[in-house]
Design a protein around this motif. Sequence first.
Motif, PDB file in Angstrom:
ATOM      1  N   MET A   1       0.898  -0.924  -0.011  1.00 56.13           N
ATOM      2  CA  MET A   1       0.350  -0.088   0.350  1.00 56.13           C
ATOM      3  C   MET A   1       0.702   1.386  -0.249  1.00 56.13           C
ATOM      4  O   MET A   1       1.958   1.287   0.939  1.00 56.13           O
ATOM      5  N   ALA A   2       1.043   2.597  -0.614  1.00 56.56           N
ATOM      6  CA  ALA A   2       1.531   3.320  -0.716  1.00 56.56           C
ATOM      7  C   ALA A   2       1.254   4.232   0.536  1.00 56.56           C
ATOM      8  O   ALA A   2       0.420   4.065   0.915  1.00 56.56           O
ATOM      9  N   ARG A   3       2.178   4.607   0.817  1.00 53.05           N
ATOM     10  CA  ARG A   3       2.697   5.845   1.272  1.00 53.05           C
ATOM     11  C   ARG A   3       0.937   6.694   1.640  1.00 53.05           C
ATOM     12  O   ARG A   3       0.621   7.397   2.753  1.00 53.05           O
TER      13      ARG A   3
ATOM     14  N   ARG B   1      -1.912   0.747  -4.800  1.00 50.88           N
ATOM     15  CA  ARG B   1      -2.119  -0.073  -3.881  1.00 50.88           C
ATOM     16  C   ARG B   1      -0.342  -1.191  -3.700  1.00 50.88           C
ATOM     17  O   ARG B   1       0.174  -1.245  -2.316  1.00 50.88           O
TER      18      ARG B   1
ATOM     19  N   TRP C   1       2.137  -0.461  -4.295  1.00 45.93           N
ATOM     20  CA  TRP C   1       3.928   0.886  -4.180  1.00 45.93           C
ATOM     21  C   TRP C   1       4.034   0.461  -2.366  1.00 45.93           C
ATOM     22  O   TRP C   1       3.118   1.324  -1.837  1.00 45.93           O
ATOM     23  N   SER C   2       4.920   0.594  -2.483  1.00 44.86           N
ATOM     24  CA  SER C   2       5.206   1.354  -0.483  1.00 44.86           C
ATOM     25  C   SER C   2       5.739   2.869  -0.132  1.00 44.86           C
ATOM     26  O   SER C   2       6.069   2.812   0.876  1.00 44.86           O
TER      27      SER C   2
ATOM     28  N   ASP D   1      -2.362   5.443   1.879  1.00 48.38           N
ATOM     29  CA  ASP D   1      -2.201   5.643   3.917  1.00 48.38           C
ATOM     30  C   ASP D   1      -3.079   6.809   3.770  1.00 48.38           C
ATOM     31  O   ASP D   1      -3.838   7.340   4.478  1.00 48.38           O
TER      32      ASP D   1
END
Length: 360
Positions: free
Chosen positions: A1-3, A78, A80-81, A111
């Motif tokens: 999930m992306a930041r 989604r 990618w972090s 997030d």
Amino acid sequence: MARRAFLHVGTAKSGTSFLQDLWWQQHDGLRDRGLLLPGSGRRDHFAAAAVVKGMTDVVATFGVRELDAWGRLVDEARAWSGDVLITNEHFSDTPPEAVAAALADLSGAADEVHVVLTARDLGRVLPSAWQQRVKMGARQPYRRFLATVRRGEDDQKFWRYQDVPAILDLWSAGLPPARAHLVVVPAPGALREELWLRTSAVLGLDPAGLETEARRANDSLSLVEAELLRRVNERVPRPRRSPALTRHVKGTFVPQALAGAAPREGFAVPERHHDWIRDRSEQAVAAVRASSYDVVGDPGDLLPALRAEGRTPDQVTEEELLAAARVVLDRLGADPPAPDSLDGALDVVAADLLARFSAG
């Protein structure tokens, strides 16, 4: 999930092409720094905006991949972090229910969701917006365009792309005010890279070591060139006007044949329009200053410095248009040779455009 997911929604003619050029030409370097532009290029982001907004005529030309553009971008976010950036100015003119759905999709992929709006003063936007409409096939003279914008005639779409407070309110619904960012384009005379630096600050991006000069040539048109294109548009039969022809005009004809065919000259805004432009700008600045949005730059830079001198496209002479048309015909390798009359030249240019599109 992306930041964090940043959605850059416009406004049109606020340096969006400049920023997008820089972001995409440094795609790999930005990824290494934790900022992902999902998709394979600008076309994916345009297709995503068209699907979200519901651009019916454009979407009707899409294949399966383009129809799924928005979903693919969200899925990449989604997975990618780090941070994610999606950018296209067509997002600004999106129905409220589609906005809510898009923000919900991003909320499920990151997030935090942030909306970014870049904005430029109306004194510079109005001539640029008319020129952009002409590139899209518009036939409306410059003076008529300004009059319709002033009166809001025919559900004038200009304001759907340029009403800064309204667009911010639309796209910030349900978001904390601090996650709705307005980046003000610097006033004339500022360093061009300042807009890049301001947007980088919003994205939390260290610009050190990154390029600040876009590689794509600036395809803005001079006064004479823009009016010449409008006259050519009048020669193109309406049934032949299509998204594909528009892409050909913008992507090939303008940069390769038209740009540079006449001396560079800025656009003036007639003095009779100055008061309402200033009034509208002051209202927007007051609304921004009263808001809780994150504003980067001076809102006062949205107050226009209107030029009293200079010409408008309506004042271009037939001789100037014919001279530019001859340059265009020569670049196109038109056959028969450039005619001596402007009407003949325009007919040849229009026929050449349609023939080249049909052959392609």
